[in-house]
Structure formats: structure tokens, C-alpha cells
Design a protein around this motif. Structure first.
Motif, PDB file in Angstrom:
ATOM      1  N   VAL A   1      51.283 110.431   6.967  1.00 31.52           N
ATOM      2  CA  VAL A   1      52.004 111.698   7.040  1.00 31.52           C
ATOM      3  C   VAL A   1      51.003 112.843   6.879  1.00 31.52           C
ATOM      4  N   ILE A   2      51.044 113.790   7.809  1.00 36.39           N
ATOM      5  CA  ILE A   2      50.168 114.967   7.713  1.00 36.39           C
ATOM      6  C   ILE A   2      50.736 115.907   6.658  1.00 36.39           C
ATOM      7  N   VAL A   3      49.961 116.184   5.616  1.00 43.66           N
ATOM      8  CA  VAL A   3      50.429 117.075   4.546  1.00 43.66           C
ATOM      9  C   VAL A   3      49.633 118.378   4.479  1.00 43.66           C
ATOM     10  N   GLY A   4      48.564 118.475   5.258  1.00 43.04           N
ATOM     11  CA  GLY A   4      47.771 119.697   5.228  1.00 43.04           C
ATOM     12  C   GLY A   4      46.804 119.766   6.390  1.00 43.04           C
ATOM     13  N   LEU A   5      46.387 120.987   6.718  1.00 46.10           N
ATOM     14  CA  LEU A   5      45.371 121.231   7.741  1.00 46.10           C
ATOM     15  C   LEU A   5      44.117 121.766   7.061  1.00 46.10           C
ATOM     16  N   VAL A   6      42.967 121.323   7.547  1.00 46.13           N
ATOM     17  CA  VAL A   6      41.709 121.689   6.887  1.00 46.13           C
ATOM     18  C   VAL A   6      40.628 122.035   7.910  1.00 46.13           C
ATOM     19  N   ASN A   7      39.640 122.770   7.427  1.00 48.67           N
ATOM     20  CA  ASN A   7      38.353 122.906   8.108  1.00 48.67           C
ATOM     21  C   ASN A   7      37.344 122.043   7.366  1.00 48.67           C
ATOM     22  N   SER A   8      36.352 121.548   8.088  1.00 50.71           N
ATOM     23  CA  SER A   8      35.342 120.705   7.472  1.00 50.71           C
ATOM     24  C   SER A   8      33.960 121.272   7.722  1.00 50.71           C
ATOM     25  N   PRO A   9      33.095 121.290   6.720  1.00 51.94           N
ATOM     26  CA  PRO A   9      31.718 121.757   6.949  1.00 51.94           C
ATOM     27  C   PRO A   9      30.944 120.854   7.901  1.00 51.94           C
ATOM     28  N   LEU A  10      31.416 119.634   8.115  1.00 44.28           N
ATOM     29  CA  LEU A  10      30.757 118.739   9.067  1.00 44.28           C
ATOM     30  C   LEU A  10      30.977 119.189  10.500  1.00 44.28           C
ATOM     31  N   TYR A  11      31.997 120.021  10.744  1.00 42.67           N
ATOM     32  CA  TYR A  11      32.344 120.470  12.088  1.00 42.67           C
ATOM     33  C   TYR A  11      32.488 121.997  12.066  1.00 42.67           C
TER      34      TYR A  11
END
Length: 817
Positions: free
Chosen positions: A166-176
Motif C-alpha cells: 500500500v502506498i502511504v507516502g510520496l518521497v524524493n530521494s537524494p539518489l535520484y
């Protein structure tokens, strides 16, 4: 006395308000443009560094074909140079999203290093909850369930404790940091996004990679940081190799097999890789894109500083000429020169201070925000904070004030050295002179009376002539430079992927010793040809300079269907044994020419020395090419690890999906995706060009407006005279404003070659490690720059018509005496 000076300055500001505003605006533009551009790259880098520091971005990424254990992580934590170490798991998998399926990199949620930043929703609280890529998923998808596709192989499905999340959040990643999500050996070969799962959602205890951070730090994108990484890399690599060998020996002991038989049962000697931030696509792309702004900032503001000084000296000279009688009276009454001069210095200084105040703070805030918005489609990982740079604040204030006050003082010295009796008398009108054009009777006789008057007046007022030619000419040069930067950079994608690299797919393979794999690829539908190549990252060395290069070696000389090796349109022959072709960027940075020797060193510290047989044009990445025999002689072996694939058209994705189904395929990269990423980054130049055009327009407007305003004040009696003689309003306007158009045309012609010079300087200052730009300006850019200059002049003429109409004939014709 101070009160007297302030009072007189206030009166002068009210009397010459238009010129005061022009002086204020030119300082505003010059300071705002200079400081804003200079601070933009620092603001971008500062934003990136703050984000990476907050998310604890890695310094080293370790990979091993046998993976890492928790004890391996502990070994790195014992090193005094290492601040932290953390193991991570990542698996590429096909994920079903409703009716659609895509390839996603599923990562374990980190605890200390490379922390994702939450954009929407919440963090996972259970093993079946996940975080999703903010670029690939919409906020409306929070709460939806995604599942692992049944098309995944058994090993992939067995890697997870559940097959639905289940998707519970959206994130940014320092890897991308940018929009590149990498390539994969499944699906079409490209990754659509990433997901984060809790570590307990993975069934294996073996980490696929390990991330390290150093205890000592240095600012990103600096030589200090690169030196820091280089100093510790050998120690990190040695331990990585040792841990992998220990793991390999443990597996041999557990299996009871001798080493020579272990490979037959799937226990192969491990390969290890130590990667740095320099191998992270987003990190390097950000450095390259911000470097473009730095190069532009080094030269463009010089236009504004030069023109600000010219506007100032013209304005103050005219102002003093108009008040020379008053100056003479004050001197006769006993006022000292320094008291009289103080008014003019305060007049110019106050305009400079206000222009600097608004220009610096608005420029350093607005310009970085505008450019950050322009790059928002590529880098949307954080919002930009305001960066106050005290160095540039002091520098711009001191330079602006010193240059403007200096010009003002120079303008004052001429009249203040005269006697009061001479100053009280008005200046005699300028004498008319014959001009060179009058001697060409055939041409001069065909001109109308008003045309002859306009041409004579142009050369009669030489100061205005010089100012218009310099000011408006610099405006044209600025436009040529801006359009030229775009022309030189915007077509890099087509130059590289249409003119240099002709294959459509790049396939990473585990082993090509079996030639049947190459034949199987050639037999696929829509595949027209395939070529095996050895591609490896090496260091190129010449003298004391080192350059990271992708070294390509081929076992054939028939390369025309895959690569074009040419310089200035002239094809280069394939390198013979002991020779190498190098790209122009490598030749430039290593200072190499044909016939010189270059050394290559691989990851195992093996070196070879070869002779440069040719330098070929290349625009993206840095390449060197040798023959397979050259590699065999220097490093004892040659084996292909990459296959170039040519397709018959728009079937790249379909072919990539078929390729990922073949054994021994490690990854598939579609060159059209690489091309799109390059073009997306360069498309942001359009915002920069638009901004420069706006500033150039404002520059031209201020210069022409200020000079026209001064021209009207100087020639008010002349204008009133022609009106009394019966000139209609339109004839009077044409009598004066035609000169602006003629001067703008002449200045535009002068500005075109000046723009070529400044364009070359700017392109020389834009240094990007992995890109080479042709220095070129298209003919249409010259046309646009010239037309824009004329449009700016026309706009000023329309604005100045009202000023001509306001000239009072009776008052203007009164004698000054």
C-alpha cells in the motif's frame, strides 16, 4: 553647509528627475544582473548541498557480486575515517499499477544514509506499506495497492515477504536528483521509478550494496571534496576486496569444493566496485547544468557595468553644462568648489545607492528563483532558500559607488577649473560642419532636406553618437551572445545521437565468450545489426593531468554503422595496434594532439601507453577508442561486455523488451532516453535567453531614453524654432526621432561582430566535464538580435513623442542671457 547641499541636491533631483531615474535604473540593472547571476549557481549548489547534507548522502557506494553481510558493515564502521556505514537492498521488479505495469527499483528504507524526504503522506508503519517516487506517482495514488507482477521471475518474487503493498507516502530521494531513474535488465530496459519498503519486507539478510559517509567533509563540487574522496578511496577499495574474498572463501568451505571446480557450481570469484558521487547521474548532471550559469555570469554583467559608467558620465556632464551659469554665480559668491561638487556627487551617489539597494537584494532573490523554476522539471527535490553573499554585496556596492562617483567627479573637473566670469556666460552653440557623405554628390543630392538635417545632427553631437553606438551596440552584442549560447548548446542531442553514435540500444552483458548470444540478438525482429565491444571506465593521463574516460575497444574496423569518427566532417581511420582515437574534449583537457602519447589506467591499476592517431568530434561523455589487439597486448586479454544494437526504426522499446528476456543480459539502455535527458537539460536555456532579452531590452530602453531626453533638453530652442517655422507635429517628431533609428541601426551593425567576440568568450568560460559544444551562431540569431534592437528604439521613440509635444515654444526661445 550640509543642509544647504542636501537642499540643493533635492532641487536637482526634482529638476532632472528623468535622468536621476535613468541613472538609478542602470545601476539597478547592472548590480541586479551581476549579483543575481553570480549568486544563482551558489544558491543552486547551496540548496543541493543543504538537501544532501540533511538526507546524509553517501560518499561511497560499494557493490559486490556476492553482496554484504551485517558484519561487513561493522568492519567499515570500525575505520576511523568512516562516519557511518549502512547496508541496503535493491531489486528491480515489474510492478502492476492497475491495468499498467512498469519496471521499478524497490529499495530498502534506510535508517541513516540516503534518507528519502517525505513530500506527501506518511512514513510506513507496517511491512506491507511503501513509499513511492514523487515524480512517477501522483498524490491521488496514496492509499492505493500495488502488486508485484506475475511476470517476475521466481528469485525476484522470493525476495519479498509479500507481493502487495500500500502506498502511504510520496518521497524524493537524494539518489535520484534529476529525472533519470537508470536502466534495468528486465522489461524495456529503462526504470520508471522507485519504491521504498521497510527492511523487514525483504526476505534476504544479504545486502546488495553498502553506502559509506566520511567523517571529514568538504563542500560539494570543489577540488577539496574530490581530493578527500581520492585520499580515502584506496583504503575503502582494499577493504571491500578483502571482505569479498573472505565471503568467497567461506562459501568454498561450506560447499567443500576446490576453487578450480567452484565456478561450475555457481560459486564464482567476486567482482567488487567502489563508486563515488561522480558516478551518480543526478549529482553530476546538477553540476553540469549549474556550470552553464556560472559561465554566463562571468561575462554578461560587464556590459551593464560599462554602460552604467557611460550613462553616468553623459548625464552628469550634461547636467553640469546646464547649470554652469549657476556654478559661476556660486563661485563668485565665495562658495568653494568642494561644496558645489558635493551636490553633484550626492545626486549621483544617492541614485547609485538606491539602485544598488534594490538591484542587489531583488536580483539575488529573484534571479535564482527564476532559474530554479526553469530547472524545476529536472530538479524538484527541494525549494531554494535565499542566499545572502556579503562578498558580492560589498563588491557590487564599492564598485558601483566608486565608478559612478568617479565618473561624476571627472565630469565636474572641466567646468570647475574655469573662471566664474567664463562660467556665467552660456556656452556657444555647436558649429555645423560638413560631413563626409556630403562629398558624395550622387548620393547626397538624392536625400530630402529632413534626411540631410538628421544625418548632419548625428555627427554634430559626437558625445551622443559615441554613447548610442556603445550603449545600443552592447545591447545588440548581448543579444547575439545570448542567442549564440543557445545555438551552440541546444542541438547537442542531435549532433551526438544522429551524427556520432548511430546505434539505438546499448546492452550490458555478463559474458560474450559465447558468440551465439550475438547471433541471437541479430536474429531478433527489427534488429538490423549488432556489434560486440569492450567498454570500461579508465583514467586518461598526460603529464600531470588526469581525465575520466570511457575506453572502447573493438575487434573489427567496420564501425561506420555504429560510430562516426570524424573531425570537421573528415572521417578518421580506425586506430591501428598501439594507437588510439580520442574525443576533442579529452584532447582539449589533456592538451593532446595527433602524435602525442596518452596513458590509460584501469580499475586494477594496469596501465598502457598509446599514440594518439586522431581526434574526433564528440559532444556527450568522453571517449577513447583502441583496437582489441592493443588491449590484448597491454592487458593480456579482451572480452566484450557490451553489445551495440541497431534497429530499423521506432521499435526500440519492443526490441529492448525482447533483449531483457535473453540469458546473460545485464542491462539495456535506450539511447533515445539518454538523448531526451540531454535535451531536457538544455531546453532550460530558453528561460535564460528570455531573461537576457528582457534585460537587454531594458538596457537599450534606458540608454536611448536617457540620451533622447538629454538631446531634447539640449535642442529645445532648435525644436521650438522649427515649430515656429511651420513644421507639423509629425515632421517635428521625425526631425528628432529619426536620428534615434539611424543611430540604432548603425549601433546594431557594430554590435553584431562585437557579439561574436563575446560569444566566444562566454563559450570558453562554460566548462562542463562531460560535454563539448560547437562554437556557432546561426544566421537567424543575427537577424533576431538586430530586429530586437530596432524594436527597442521604436518603443523609446513612441514614448518620447509626448516629451516633444510638451516643449513650450515661447519659453524655449527666450534668450538665456
Amino acid at each position: 553647509m550640509a543642509g544647504y547641499v542636501i537642499k540643493r541636491t533635492g532641487r536637482s533631483i526634482r529638476s532632472f528627475f528623468g535622468r536621476y531615474v535613468a541613472l538609478l535604473l542602470i545601476v539597478f540593472l547592472s548590480v541586479g544582473f551581476f549579483a543575481g547571476l553570480k549568486v544563482t549557481r551558489s544558491s543552486m549548489v547551496n540548496t543541493c548541498e543543504s538537501y544532501l547534507t540533511e538526507q546524509n548522502f553517501y560518499d561511497y557506494q560499494l557493490l559486490s557480486t556476492l553482496g554484504f553481510s551485517e558484519s561487513d558493515v561493522d568492519e567499515y564502521k570500525k575505520l576511523s575515517e568512516i562516519e557511518d556505514a549502512e547496508g541496503s537492498q535493491s531489486v528491480d521488479a515489474l510492478v502492476d499499477l492497475g491495468d499498467n505495469a512498469g519496471v521499478y527499483t524497490i529499495r530498502s528504507l534506510p535508517e541513516t544514509i540516503n534518507l528519502p524526504s517525505l513530500v506527501a503522506g506518511r512514513m510506513p508503519a507496517a511491512d506491507n506499506e511503501c513509499l513511492a517516487d514523487d515524480e512517477a506517482f501522483a498524490e491521488e495514488m496514496i492509499g492505493q495497492t500495488i502488486s508485484l507482477s506475475e511476470e517476475n521471475d521466481k528469485d525476484t518474487l522470493d525476495s519479498f515477504s509479500d507481493d502487495e503493498f500500500v502506498i502511504v507516502g510520496l518521497v524524493n530521494s537524494p539518489l535520484y536528483l534529476n529525472d533519470d531513474r537508470g536502466s534495468s535488465s528486465i522489461g524495456s530496459g529503462s526504470v520508471d521509478g522507485y519504491l521504498y519498503l521497510p527492511k523487514d519486507a525483504f526476505t534476504s539478510d544479504v545486502y546488495t550494496e553498502m553506502f559509506l559517509t566520511l567523517r571529514e567533509t568538504a563542500p560539494i563540487y570543489t577540488d577539496a571534496y574530490d581530493t578527500l574522496i581520492d585520499e580515502q578511496e584506496d583504503k575503502v577499495s582494499t577493504l571491500c576486496r578483502q571482505l569479498a574474498d573472505d565471503r568467497y572463501n567461506e562459501l568454498l568451505e561450506e560447499s567443500g569444493l576446490p576453487e578450480e571446480m567452484a565456478a561450475n557450481y555457481g560459486i564464482e570469484k567476486p567482482d567488487t566496485y567502489v563508486l563515488t558521487r561522480a558516478e551518480n547521474t543526478g549529482y553530476i548532471s546538477f553540476e553540469n547544468d549549474s556550470a552553464i550559469l556560472s559561465g554566463i555570469a562571468n561575462i554578461f554583467p560587464l556590459f551593464f557595468v560599462l554602460i552604467a559608467m557611460l550613462v553616468c558620465i553623459t548625464t552628469m556632464t550634461r547636467m553640469i553644462d546646464e547649470e554652469r551659469t549657476q556654478i559661476g554665480v556660486l563661485q563668485a559668491l565665495g562658495y568653494r568648489n568642494r561644496v558645489i561638487v558635493a551636490k553633484y556627487l550626492l545626486y549621483a551617489g544617492s541614485a547609485t545607492f538606491l539602485g544598488w539597494l534594490f538591484g542587489f537584494f531583488l536580483g539575488t532573490y529573484a534571479l535564482p528563483q527564476i532559474f530554479w523554476f526553469a530547472y524545476n522539471s529536472l530538479y524538484d527535490f527541494a525549494s531554494m532558500d535565499y542566499l545572502f553573499d556579503p562578498l558580492y554585496a560589498v563588491l557590487t556596492f564599492v564598485v558601483s559607488l566608486a565608478s559612478i562617483l568617479g565618473c561624476s567627479y571627472v565630469a565636474c573637473r572641466r567646468d570647475f577649473s574655469s573662471k566664474p566670469a567664463n562660467l556665467i556666460r552660456p556656452l556657444p552653440p555647436k558649429n555645423g560642419k560638413r560631413i563626409f557623405l556630403e562629398r558624395i554628390t550622387v548620393l547626397w543630392s538624392r536625400l530630402s532636406f529632413l534626411q540631410k538635417v538628421s544625418i548632419r545632427n548625428i555627427f554634430r553631437y559626437k558625445r551622443r553618437l559615441g554613447m548610442m553606438l556603445v550603449g545600443v551596440g552592447c545591447c545588440t552584442a548581448l543579444l547575439v551572445t545570448a542567442f549564440g549560447v543557445r545555438d551552440s548548446m541546444i542541438h547537442i542531442g542531435s549532433l551526438q545521437y544522429d551524427g556520432v553514435q548511430h546505434y539505438q540500444l546499448e546492452v550490458g552483458v555478463e559474458d560474450t565468450s559465447d558468440e551465439q548470444l550475438l547471433e541471437d540478438i541479430k536474429e531478433l525482429d527489427h534488429v538490423t545489426d549488432a556489434l560486440a565491444v569492450s567498454a570500461e571506465r579508465v583514467e586518461g593521463k598526460a603529464d600531470e593531468t588526469v581525465k575520466s574516460i570511457q575506453l572502447l575497444s573493438f575487434d573489427t574496423k567496420e564501425l561506420d554503422d555504429f560510430w562516426t569518427f570524424a573531425q570537421d566532417g573528415k572521417s578518421l581511420p580506425a586506430p591501428e595496434e598501439g594507437e588510439a582515437l580520442i574525443c576533442s574534449k579529452v584532447a582539449d583537457q589533456l592538451n593532446l594532439s595527433v602524435g602525442d602519447t596518452v596513458r590509460f589506467q584501469d580499475a586494477d591499476m594496469q596501465t598502457m601507453s598509446v599514440t594518439v592517431s586522431g581526434i574526433f568530434d564528440n559532444y556527450v561523455d568522453n571517449f577513447a577508442v583502441i583496437s582489441a589487439d592493443t588491449r590484448r597486448d597491454a592487458w593480456d586479454d579482451w572480452s566484450a561486455n557490451t553489445i551495440y544494437v541497431c534497429t530499423d526504426g521506432d521499435s526500440d522499446v519492443a526490441v529492448a523488451e525482447k533483449l531483457t528476456g535473453l540469458d546473460q543480459i545485464g542491462s539495456v539502455s535506450i539511447l533515445s532516453d539518454s538523448r531526451q535527458r540531454v535535451e531536457n537539460g538544455l531546453n532550460c536555456l530558453n528561460y535564460i535567453i528570455c531573461l537576457i532579452v528582457v534585460f537587454a531590452g531594458a538596457l537599450a530602453f534606458i540608454v536611448i531614453f536617457n540620451l533622447t531626453n538629454i538631446n531634447l533638453a539640449e535642442r529645445s530652442r532648435e525644436i521650438a524654432t522649427v515649430e515656429v517655422l511651420g513644421f507639423y507635429p509629425k515632421e517635428t517628431e521625425s526631425y528628432i526621432l529619426r536620428e534615434n533609428l539611424l543611430l540604432s541601426v548603425l549601433a546594431g551593425v557594430i554590435g553584431l561582430p562585437l557579439g561574436v567576440l563575446f560569444h566566444r568568450l562566454v563559450m570558453h568560460m562554460i566548462v562542463i566535464d562531460s560535454m563539448m559544444y560547437p562554437v556557432t551562431i546561426s544566421w537567424i540569431s543575427y537577424v533576431f538580435a538586430f530586429v530586437c534592437t530596432i524594436i527597442f528604439a521604436v518603443i523609446v521613440n513612441l514614448c518620447m513623442k509626448r516629451s516633444i509635444a510638451k516643449i513650450h515654444m515661447v519659453e524655449s526661445l527666450k534668450a538665456v542671457e
